[in-house]
Motif scaffolding. Sequence first.
Motif, short mmCIF file in Angstrom:
data_model
loop_
_atom_site.label_atom_id
_atom_site.label_comp_id
_atom_site.label_asym_id
_atom_site.label_seq_id
_atom_site.Cartn_x
_atom_site.Cartn_y
_atom_site.Cartn_z
N GLY A 1 16.39 -1.98 7.32
CA GLY A 1 17.35 -1.89 8.41
C GLY A 1 18.42 -0.85 8.14
N TYR A 2 18.86 -0.74 6.90
CA TYR A 2 19.89 0.23 6.54
C TYR A 2 19.35 1.65 6.67
N GLU A 3 18.21 1.89 6.08
CA GLU A 3 17.66 3.25 6.06
C GLU A 3 17.27 3.73 7.46
N ALA B 1 18.21 7.16 12.12
CA ALA B 1 18.25 7.33 13.57
C ALA B 1 19.59 7.91 14.01
N ILE B 2 20.68 7.44 13.43
CA ILE B 2 22.01 7.97 13.78
C ILE B 2 22.12 9.43 13.38
N VAL C 1 13.12 -14.30 -0.81
CA VAL C 1 14.07 -13.30 -1.31
C VAL C 1 13.54 -11.89 -1.06
N ASP C 2 12.27 -11.66 -1.32
CA ASP C 2 11.68 -10.33 -1.13
C ASP C 2 11.75 -9.91 0.34
N ASN C 3 11.47 -10.83 1.25
CA ASN C 3 11.56 -10.52 2.68
C ASN C 3 12.99 -10.18 3.07
N MET C 4 13.95 -10.93 2.58
CA MET C 4 15.36 -10.66 2.90
C MET C 4 15.76 -9.27 2.41
N VAL C 5 15.43 -8.95 1.16
CA VAL C 5 15.78 -7.64 0.60
C VAL C 5 15.10 -6.53 1.38
N ASN C 6 13.83 -6.69 1.68
CA ASN C 6 13.10 -5.65 2.42
C ASN C 6 13.72 -5.40 3.79
N LEU C 7 14.13 -6.45 4.47
CA LEU C 7 14.74 -6.30 5.78
C LEU C 7 16.09 -5.59 5.71
#
Length: 166
Positions: A57-59, A64-65, A47-53
């Motif tokens: 990924g969002y930030e 970058a945009i 769960v922690d890995n999923m949330v971190n990704l």
Amino acid sequence: CRRKLNAVFRHELEARKKVDKKCDDLMSGLMCTEDEQGKRLSDEEVVDNMVNLVVAGYESTASAIMWATYHLAKSPAALAKLREENVAVSESKGGSLMITHDDLPRMKYTAKVVEETIRMANVAPMVHRVANRDVEYGGYTIPAGWPVLVWVRSLHTDPVYYQDPL
């Protein structure tokens, strides 16, 4: 938000475990990952890995945009060339079709705009490390165990490495 994401991924993890549901996706990959001793990740680690990704990924994508938009607004010639390439690719597909992942290899200028954006405004502006041994640098000693902060943006705009860094 993190608590909500934790709850969403925890719910999905529990649902998959109840029905022994395997999917061809990241969560299933994490659920099946084993270390050198054959031990799988705990539910908390999955769960922690999923949330971190998701959060990372969002930030990083949003940052970058934003930086690409900023730099392109300061360079109308680069923006015009970028538009020209993107319109040409779209028109080569009939004009109404969206650009897809398959089109990227033909988009050389677009790739360079992305690379230049990341060089000028790296989404990870600094890298944290720890000296694993005493290091002599610039007349100073960095003792083993000391934290070291590498400011990536300063490297990417250094005239020693780039003829015209800005």
